[in-house]
Scaffold this active site. Structure first.
Site, PDB file in Angstrom:
ATOM      1  CG  HIS A 191      -0.208   0.129   2.467  1.00 14.75           C
ATOM      2  ND1 HIS A 191      -0.953  -0.561   3.677  1.00 14.75           N
ATOM      3  CD2 HIS A 191       0.794   0.708   2.987  1.00 14.75           C
ATOM      4  CE1 HIS A 191       0.074  -0.329   4.855  1.00 14.75           C
ATOM      5  NE2 HIS A 191       1.120   0.275   4.350  1.00 14.75           N
ATOM      6  CG  HIS A 210      -0.181   3.709   8.194  1.00 18.16           C
ATOM      7  ND1 HIS A 210      -1.131   3.337   7.142  1.00 18.16           N
ATOM      8  CD2 HIS A 210       1.029   3.083   7.784  1.00 18.16           C
ATOM      9  CE1 HIS A 210      -0.529   2.378   6.518  1.00 18.16           C
ATOM     10  NE2 HIS A 210       0.633   2.361   6.866  1.00 18.16           N
ATOM     11  CG  HIS A 268       7.751  -1.579   4.561  1.00 13.87           C
ATOM     12  ND1 HIS A 268       6.967  -2.371   4.545  1.00 13.87           N
ATOM     13  CD2 HIS A 268       7.036  -0.261   4.864  1.00 13.87           C
ATOM     14  CE1 HIS A 268       5.771  -1.903   4.764  1.00 13.87           C
ATOM     15  NE2 HIS A 268       5.884  -0.689   5.018  1.00 13.87           N
ATOM     16  CD  GLU A 283       2.406  -1.818   6.574  1.00 12.86           C
ATOM     17  OE1 GLU A 283       2.693  -0.435   6.780  1.00 12.86           O
ATOM     18  OE2 GLU A 283       2.893  -2.021   5.453  1.00 12.86           O
TER      19      GLU A 283
END
Ligand code: DHB
Ligand code: FE
Length: 283
Positions: free
Chosen positions: A12, A59, A196, A243
């Site tokens: 995303h 977030h 990431h 995530e």
């Protein structure tokens, strides 16, 4: 009865949303990434669901650090794109499906999973970027192709839910959908990831080998994959790689029989994140 027909998995990265919104998709940096989603966009046009159940993470946008639900289901009629600091994305409002969402909330809570019920919230890049990747930029009519039920998972503030719990929540969602008394074609999307890390000395970490093994195992042995402890995600896939536990919710909602792999794509670079993508169909 309603039925889950397929699951879609995708990263995303917010810069992907910005590239779409600013007309940069054909620039050399972005072109290979967007080319990888063209067959998926066609697949979605050919396999348009009645509802998308979209598992994503907020977030610290709708939920600040003041209040952090582990699992939150959106039961509202609509959701506005959030202002994440530079104005809301120029994308359509998300139309919800209050009837199905309320039914799922009832069923899953009675199945002993504690969901937070959300009647009003804005949705951030975690939800709108996957929609943009799969649907492209809306022109006229200015609308997403179908209603969406947002399902937000806390992967921002520890403690986060285990992969095992996510997988089992997925199973409870499947049971809930299959007990809804209307013949709806429902897709479930698992979003976020892949490897990431946005902060600290390891910022920029990408682990291609681990990511691809995760994709293999998500397809062929999801229940075993769901046993992996969260520390392994963080160590191998970076602090934001956690995530990926959200993908196990979508996978747990699929049938127990092996799925058909309709699409598999992996691409680096995209901002700081390895982009991974799968489409699995139930047989
Ligand atoms: C990036 C990735 C994310 O998942 C996110 O939430 C924010 C930024 C990035 O790669 O830049
Ligand atoms: Fe993120």
């Amino acid at each position: 009865m309603a039925r889950i027909t397929a699951s879609v998995y995708t990263s995303h990265v917010p810069a992907i949303g910005a590239a779409i919104d600013q007309g940069k998709t054909q620039e050399p940096y972005w072109q290979p990434l967007f080319a990888g989603y063209e067959p998926s966009k066609q697949w979605l046009r050919d396999n348009r669901p009645d509802v998308i159940f979209l598992v994503y993470n907020d977030h610290a946008t709708a939920f600040s650090l003041d209040m952090i639900p582990t699992f939150a289901i959106g039961t509202a009629a609509s959701y506005q794109p959030a202002d994440e600091g530079w104005g809301p994305r120029p994308v359509p409002a998300v139309v919800g499906h209050p009837e199905l969402a309320s039914h799922i909330a009832h069923s899953v809570i009675q199945d002993d999973f504690d969901l937070t019920i959300v009647n009003k919230m804005d949705v951030d890049h975690g939800l709108t970027v996957p929609l943009s990747l799969m649907c492209g930029q809306a022109t006229e009519p200015f609308a997403w192709p179908c209603p969406v039920i947002p399902f937000a998972v806390n992967v921002v503030q520890y403690p986060v839910p285990s992969g095992r719990r996510c997988f089992n929540v997925g199973r409870a969602i499947r049971k809930a959908v299959e007990s809804f008394d209307e013949a709806l074609n429902v897709q479930i999307w698992g979003t976020g990831g892949m490897s990431h890390q946005l902060q600290g000395p390891r910022a920029g970490l990408i682990n291609r080998e681990w990511d691809n093994r995760f994709l293999d195992r998500l397809i062929s042995e999801p229940e075993a994959l769901a046993q992996m402890p969260h520390i392994d995600y963080v160590r191998e896939a970076g602090s934001e790689g956690i995530e990926l536990v959200m993908w196990l919710i979508a996978r747990g909602a699929m049938s127990d029989t092996p799925p058909i792999v309709k699409r598999r794509f992996y691409h680096v670079p995209a901002s700081n994140t390895a982009v991974g993508h799968l489409i699995l169909e139930n047989t």
